[in-house]
Design a protein around this motif. Structure first.
Motif, PDB file in Angstrom:
ATOM      1  N   ALA A   1      69.900  -4.563  -6.837  1.00 16.38           N
ATOM      2  CA  ALA A   1      68.732  -3.692  -6.653  1.00 16.38           C
ATOM      3  C   ALA A   1      67.525  -4.224  -7.423  1.00 16.38           C
ATOM      4  CB  ALA A   1      69.057  -2.274  -7.113  1.00 16.38           C
ATOM      5  N   VAL A   2      66.377  -4.262  -6.749  1.00 14.49           N
ATOM      6  CA  VAL A   2      65.113  -4.672  -7.357  1.00 14.49           C
ATOM      7  C   VAL A   2      64.133  -3.518  -7.224  1.00 14.49           C
ATOM      8  CG1 VAL A   2      63.159  -6.275  -7.218  1.00 14.49           C
ATOM      9  CG2 VAL A   2      65.498  -7.112  -6.869  1.00 14.49           C
ATOM     10  N   LEU A   3      63.409  -3.239  -8.294  1.00 18.86           N
ATOM     11  CA  LEU A   3      62.447  -2.142  -8.316  1.00 18.86           C
ATOM     12  C   LEU A   3      61.037  -2.705  -8.227  1.00 18.86           C
ATOM     13  CD1 LEU A   3      61.867   0.888  -8.678  1.00 18.86           C
ATOM     14  CD2 LEU A   3      61.933   0.511 -11.163  1.00 18.86           C
ATOM     15  N   VAL A   4      60.234  -2.161  -7.319  1.00 19.09           N
ATOM     16  CA  VAL A   4      58.867  -2.641  -7.102  1.00 19.09           C
ATOM     17  C   VAL A   4      57.883  -1.506  -7.362  1.00 19.09           C
ATOM     18  CG1 VAL A   4      57.206  -3.551  -5.428  1.00 19.09           C
ATOM     19  CG2 VAL A   4      59.579  -4.356  -5.417  1.00 19.09           C
ATOM     20  N   LEU A   5      56.937  -1.758  -8.240  1.00 17.26           N
ATOM     21  CA  LEU A   5      55.831  -0.835  -8.473  1.00 17.26           C
ATOM     22  C   LEU A   5      54.672  -1.316  -7.603  1.00 17.26           C
ATOM     23  CD1 LEU A   5      54.306   1.424  -9.873  1.00 17.26           C
ATOM     24  CD2 LEU A   5      54.051  -0.037 -11.881  1.00 17.26           C
ATOM     25  N   ASP A   6      54.394  -0.594  -6.532  1.00 18.73           N
ATOM     26  CA  ASP A   6      53.448  -1.047  -5.512  1.00 18.73           C
ATOM     27  C   ASP A   6      52.460   0.066  -5.208  1.00 18.73           C
ATOM     28  OD1 ASP A   6      52.128  -2.310  -3.469  1.00 18.73           O
ATOM     29  OD2 ASP A   6      53.731  -2.092  -2.007  1.00 18.73           O
ATOM     30  N   GLY A   7      51.367   0.089  -5.961  1.00 18.61           N
ATOM     31  CA  GLY A   7      50.369   1.133  -5.758  1.00 18.61           C
ATOM     32  C   GLY A   7      49.612   1.010  -4.454  1.00 18.61           C
TER      33      GLY A   7
END
Length: 397
Positions: A116-122
């Motif tokens: 699992a990879v977490l992306v902070l994408d505003g």
């Protein structure tokens, strides 16, 4: 006030988007400097695309070195520690490659995080490429990537489950404080961080906001993009610490993930021109560039340090048989370590990248000499292809 020029000779404040049906182009028309580089490459029969996975050039080694110098002291690496680069043909390929590299870095703990990879994408732009149908991480086009729009959701996601990596996309929308907090939380959870700086020119004196974001994150990996060519030539790269690149430096993995775009000498020369302009006042940089312009052994050492050590080991085992010094039509000239040159027939056309032969003369007379900077050639190509396929997509792959 008009945007200021950069060492690449093009204004870099924002990409030039040519509006047309079906979307917008990220690129601006090629300027005189870009066309001059390409004209010189074709005239001198310099390899532009040749054996992309194994191709080593002075420019590719130099770009890796220059990127490392510009990031020195601004990432998770110790000051003076060299960075490595993986070249890509677009920010999207680089961002997806960074996700792959984060997963490979966490492969020994896969049972805990499942990749699992977490992306902070505003901005939501990266999420649209990962999960275009909005079906969620489990069934997405790129599965196992969880995208959140803000720092609060990022923190909750980190607390909710284990991840092998985190990517902060479009950090300019978040600001340094939010980026710093997100990176702090990721590191607190033992999760390496990648920062997307694909719209940065890496000009720290003229672009303090970009440096502030970098210092706030102190990332393990950084994605840089088309701005380094003035948005005139496709280019991107993943740049990171030796620890972050360790999975791709192993003999069993190196050629599965070797760069496909480091063979693009046009892009490498364009990026080198820009980066060298930023560091031109450093005598050590000038000496390194001059030395590698004339010494092939120095090129191999620099490439091994800043791009791919396994590629260099292969070159050394082959004793120069992969050292391409000239490309003309179907003929490649290689220079052996002994100094002897051999002319070879390139039966695979540079891995399928040069189906009309290398450096055809009419590229100068029928293309560059007739080039119209006001024309939208991509739109013309889309129009020509529109009636030749059943797919509703308008853009060529």
């Amino acid at each position: 006030m008009p945007p200021q020029s950069t060492p690449s000779g093009a204004p870099h404040s924002a990409p030039h988007r040519v509006r047309r049906e079906g979307g917008a182009s990220l690129y601006r028309p090629s300027g005189p400097h870009t066309r001059e580089i390409l004209d010189g490459l074709v005239r001198d029969k310099v390899p532009v695309f040749a054996m992309p996975s194994w191709f080593v050039s002075a420019e590719a080694a130099q770009v890796g070195y220059l990127l490392s110098r510009l990031l020195d002291g601004r990432t998770a690496g110790a000051p003076g520690e060299p960075h490595q680069a993986f070249y890509a043909n677009s920010r999207h390929e680089a961002l997806h490659g960074a996700i792959k590299l984060l997963r490979h870095g966490g492969r020994r703990d896969r049972t805990a995080h499942g990749g699992a990879v977490l992306v902070l994408d505003g901005s939501g732009r990266l999420r649209a490429t990962l999960d275009p149908l909005g079906v969620g991480p489990g069934a997405a086009l790129v599965p196992g990537v969880e995208c959140v729009p803000d720092a609060e959701g990022f923190g909750r996601a980190l607390r909710g489950r284990a991840h092998c990596g985190a990517l902060i996309a479009a950090p300019g929308r978040l600001g340094p404080a939010a980026v710093r907090e997100a990176a702090r939380r990721a590191r607190g959870a033992g999760v390496p961080v990648c920062l997307d700086l694909s719209d940065s020119g890496l000009d720290w004196s003229g672009e303090p906001d970009g440096e502030a974001l970098l210092l706030a994150a102190r990332p393990d990996l950084v994605v840089v993009g088309e701005r380094l060519t003035g948005y005139e030539v496709p280019f991107a790269a993943i740049v990171g610490t030796a620890a972050a690149f360790a999975p791709w430096n192993e003999p069993g993995n190196a050629f599965l993930h070797s760069n496909t775009y480091g063979g693009n000498t046009l892009a490498m020369r364009k990026v080198k021109h820009h980066l060298a302009g930023l560091l031109g006042g450093d005598p050590a940089v000038r000496e390194t560039l001059e030395h590698t312009d004339r010494d092939w052994r120095a090129v191999l050492r620099l490439y091994a340090t800043h791009v791919n050590p396994e590629t260099v080991r292969l070159h050394r085992r082959m004793r120069g048989a992969l050292h391409v010094v000239r490309a003309d039509g179907a003929r490649l000239t290689v220079e052996l370590d002994s100094g002897r040159r051999l002319d070879l027939v390139d039966a695979v056309c540079g891995g399928g990248l040069g189906v009309n032969g290398h450096n055809p003369d009419d590229a100068r007379t029928a293309v560059l000499a007739e080039h119209d900077t006001a024309a939208d050639y991509c739109a013309r190509l889309e129009s020509a292809l529109a009636g030749r396929r059943a797919s509703p997509a308008r853009s060529p792959a």
